[in-house]
Design an enzyme around this catalytic site. Structure first.
Site, PDB file in Angstrom:
ATOM      1  N   CYS A   2      39.842  44.605  41.434  1.00  0.00           N
ATOM      2  CA  CYS A   2      39.205  43.318  41.661  1.00  0.00           C
ATOM      3  C   CYS A   2      38.523  43.311  43.027  1.00  0.00           C
ATOM      4  O   CYS A   2      38.548  44.291  43.764  1.00  0.00           O
ATOM      5  CB  CYS A   2      40.241  42.199  41.617  1.00  0.00           C
ATOM      6  N   ARG A  46      37.513  39.284  39.127  1.00  0.00           N
ATOM      7  CA  ARG A  46      38.498  40.064  38.381  1.00  0.00           C
ATOM      8  C   ARG A  46      37.879  41.088  37.441  1.00  0.00           C
ATOM      9  O   ARG A  46      36.952  40.781  36.680  1.00  0.00           O
ATOM     10  CB  ARG A  46      39.394  39.122  37.555  1.00  0.00           C
ATOM     11  N   LEU A  47      38.421  42.291  37.517  1.00  0.00           N
ATOM     12  CA  LEU A  47      38.225  43.310  36.504  1.00  0.00           C
ATOM     13  C   LEU A  47      39.533  43.365  35.725  1.00  0.00           C
ATOM     14  O   LEU A  47      40.543  43.867  36.227  1.00  0.00           O
ATOM     15  CB  LEU A  47      37.900  44.665  37.142  1.00  0.00           C
ATOM     16  N   ALA A  48      39.569  42.811  34.536  1.00  0.00           N
ATOM     17  CA  ALA A  48      40.817  42.622  33.799  1.00  0.00           C
ATOM     18  C   ALA A  48      41.269  43.934  33.165  1.00  0.00           C
ATOM     19  O   ALA A  48      40.585  44.495  32.312  1.00  0.00           O
ATOM     20  CB  ALA A  48      40.635  41.546  32.736  1.00  0.00           C
ATOM     21  N   VAL A  50      45.218  44.664  33.046  1.00  0.00           N
ATOM     22  CA  VAL A  50      46.570  44.440  32.534  1.00  0.00           C
ATOM     23  C   VAL A  50      46.785  42.944  32.358  1.00  0.00           C
ATOM     24  O   VAL A  50      46.416  42.152  33.221  1.00  0.00           O
ATOM     25  CB  VAL A  50      47.625  45.029  33.503  1.00  0.00           C
ATOM     26  N   GLY A  74      44.390  45.685  43.023  1.00  0.00           N
ATOM     27  CA  GLY A  74      45.153  46.920  42.954  1.00  0.00           C
ATOM     28  C   GLY A  74      45.859  47.093  41.634  1.00  0.00           C
ATOM     29  O   GLY A  74      45.662  46.356  40.673  1.00  0.00           O
ATOM     30  N   ASP A  98      51.079  43.032  36.878  1.00  0.00           N
ATOM     31  CA  ASP A  98      51.605  43.443  38.176  1.00  0.00           C
ATOM     32  C   ASP A  98      51.300  42.393  39.234  1.00  0.00           C
ATOM     33  O   ASP A  98      52.025  42.274  40.230  1.00  0.00           O
ATOM     34  CB  ASP A  98      51.067  44.813  38.582  1.00  0.00           C
ATOM     35  N   SER A 372      41.544  60.405  38.660  1.00  0.00           N
ATOM     36  CA  SER A 372      40.782  61.437  39.361  1.00  0.00           C
ATOM     37  C   SER A 372      41.697  62.205  40.314  1.00  0.00           C
ATOM     38  O   SER A 372      42.749  61.706  40.725  1.00  0.00           O
ATOM     39  CB  SER A 372      39.629  60.781  40.126  1.00  0.00           C
TER      40      SER A 372
END
Length: 607
Positions: A2, A46-48, A50, A74, A98, A372
């Protein structure tokens, strides 16, 4: 992943909120939100990944008679353990994110929560009753967090561009920032954001901000301990720690893939992930970057002894992965120079950044999360400068043995204010001096621990900056399993003779992974991130570089001596500009980035 930001004790209205949120959209395109009261404004994009439905932020919690609000960037890899411990203490949870675990952990343990978290994170918690803000960053520094004390208040954000979006903040560069760009770049001083007044919360630090004061605390660093394990026990421990970290980092409610270069580190990650996916009857997506006509133009050297293609195909066939190639041209690389500079907010590693940015865009079209192999070299001693006795014995940052050349680059105005050689050596010696090393350590082990700390504090941070910004530019979450703090902490005390097993770089890691990979991969000589060898790329860069040299109004020459800079295109330096990959075309591209950065950010140079 995020984007987070906030303002404490400083005026904030809807226009300011929107302006700052707009700079965060690439980090979190799925949704955004804010929390505001008289003394506090918290922002989140937000990058959703979980708990899509119940992981929304800012997240609020009332517990023990107090109210808390969290913004978090994170992934936590021990969420289940944290939740079990908190549940036993009486906490109840609405979802399985989380984010919620971190918020409850803070409500229970306050600043002590960071000692329990295993993950990559930067977060802020507002204590409404105490009107106090808590900030924290993960131990290794995978996730970024910048801040500025401004007009009697605090502004913080995941990226510098968001801090600079506050209307009354100007993009300014003083002699300290200018010195970093020329003498250390693309590295930078720990804790510095280069722009005047912009700072970074360092890895392993947390802080409280209240009553217009910031109080910092270092909660973790590499601490030397007596290593009592036998070699065989060390091998078993390394295998467990590495494979456990990889499995933990596969947690996601969306598809996961891996970067695959055909080298040791990415192949280990891919092998473990593929096996876990096969247990579920699924096929792993793997991704590689290459260049048009690479076989035609590839030139072997001591840093890149062979091309990756053969080894990538070998791994894909062995593991039966769904593989995707991104094939780039010289034109592709130059087209992303400006975007990569904006993504990083600073000049970076030239086409090493450009190619990664383009690559991540392609990866994002298939998956939302990728693993990675960064940072194994820092921890296990894989870089050439760990292994070359001549370089190891030299003073100065081993990945940039070109201080005299850099000093000659300083403009007359900057050279009058900065003793360039002392500036670099003071930073180098301070890091060595502050390395934690047990009394009585043998000279070789003492030097290798200094090398690890130099890499941890400097070179690795440059790579982690690159990975975070280039991937998040395309809203791709990239995880780095070798950055698990348990691996770093354990390996720091392992004797060099163990790490140097059979005289091979990362020999201990290779020994620990026997049976997991084909021998051809397991014992392959290290080869760094691939770059193009196409002469067309150097031609295109040189054309732009010559235009820059002829530009009488280029802002770059406030910082750089024009005559010294012109020499770059005429000969290959004995040492790369930075690391292994920044040779002549990459060095020219770095200064093109620097000039663009000064223009685009409208930097006011204060010399």
């Amino acid at each position: 992943m995020c984007g987070i930001a906030g303002m404490i004790g400083i005026e904030t209205g809807e226009r300011v909120r929107r302006r700052m949120l707009d700079t965060m959209g690439h980090r979190g395109p799925d949704e955004n939100g804010f929390y505001q009261e008289s003394d506090c404004c918290l922002l989140h994009s937000r990058l959703a990944i979980v708990d899509i439905e119940k992981g929304k932020q800012p997240m609020k919690l009332s517990y023990g008679g107090a109210d808390y609000v969290l913004v978090y960037n994170g992934e936590l890899y021990n969420t289940d353990e944290i939740r079990r411990e908190l549940t036993a203490l009486g906490h109840t949870f609405d979802g399985h994110s989380d984010t919620e675990a971190v918020l409850h952990a803070y409500a229970q343990w306050k600043e002590g929560c960071v000692d329990r978290l295993n993950g990559i994170f930067a977060f802020a918690v507002w204590e409404k009753r105490n009107k106090r803000l808590f900030l924290a960053r993960d131990r290794i520094g995978v996730k970024p967090l910048f801040y500025k004390i401004h007009e009697g208040g605090l502004i913080f954000a995941s990226e510098i561009k968001t801090v600079l979006a506050y209307p009354s903040i100007k993009a300014e560069l003083d002699e300290q920032g200018a010195a970093q760009l020329i003498l250390l770049g693309p590295g930078r001083l720990p804790g510095s954001g280069v722009f005047r007044g912009v700072q970074e919360l360092e890895p392993g630090y947390c802080a409280f901000y209240d009553k217009a004061k910031m109080r910092l605390r270092r909660y973790w660093y590499l601490k030397d301990r007596e290593h009592c394990d036998s070699f065989d026990r060390t091998v078993d421990t390394v295998r467990y720690l590495v494979t456990d970290s990889i499995r933990r980092q596969m947690v996601s409610d969306v598809p996961v893939g891996t970067f695959l270069s055909g080298g040791l580190d990415s192949s280990i990650i891919t092998a473990v992930c593929a096996a876990e996916m096969q247990k579920k009857g699924e096929m792993l997506h793997t991704f590689s970057v290459g260049y048009r006509d690479q076989e035609k133009y590839f030139q072997a050297n001591k840093f890149q002894p062979n091309s990756d293609d053969h080894y990538i195909r070998l791994m894909c066939e062995r593991l039966n992965t769904n593989h995707h190639w991104s094939i780039l041209t010289p034109e592709d690389l130059l087209e992303t120079l400006e975007a990569a500079t904006w993504a990083r907010d600073l000049p970076g590693m030239a086409d090493v950044d450009f190619s990664l940015l383009r690559f991540c865009r392609d990866v994002r079209s298939e998956v939302k999360v990728a693993l990675s192999g960064e940072c194994a070299d820092e921890i296990f001693g894989g870089y050439p400068w760990y292994r070359d006795p001549e370089v190891r014995a030299l003073e100065g940052f081993p990945w940039a043995q070109n201080t005299n050349q850099r000093v000659e680059m300083l403009s007359p105005e900057l050279a009058c204010k900065i003793d360039g050689y002392s500036y670099v050596m003071d930073a180098y010696r301070d890091t060595c001096r502050n390395s934690d090393i047990l009394p009585g350590a043998q000279q070789q082990d003492r030097r290798m621990k200094e090398m690890v700390n130099l890499n941890f504090r400097w070179f690795m941070q440059t790579l982690l900056d690159r990975k975070d910004r280039m991937s998040m530019y395309s809203s791709l979450e990239v995880r780095v399993p070798f950055c698990d703090w348990r691996i770093a902490e354990y390996l720091y005390s392992v004797p060099w003779e163990y790490k140097d097993y059979q005289g091979k770089e990362k020999g201990l890691l290779r020994r620990a992974m026997e049976g997991l990979l084909p021998d051809e991969i397991l014992w392959r000589k290290k080869s760094p991130y691939p770059k193009t060898h196409d002469p067309k790329y150097q031609q295109l860069v040189n054309e732009r570089f010559q235009c820059l040299l002829r530009d009488a109004n280029a802002p770059l020459f406030q910082l750089v001596n024009r005559e010294s800079l012109a020499k770059i295109s005429n000969h290959e330096s004995a040492w790369p500009w930075y690391g292994q990959l920044m040779r002549t075309p990459q060095t020219m591209a770095y200064f093109l980035q620097l000039d663009f950065w000064l223009r685009h950010y409208q930097v006011d140079v204060l010399l």
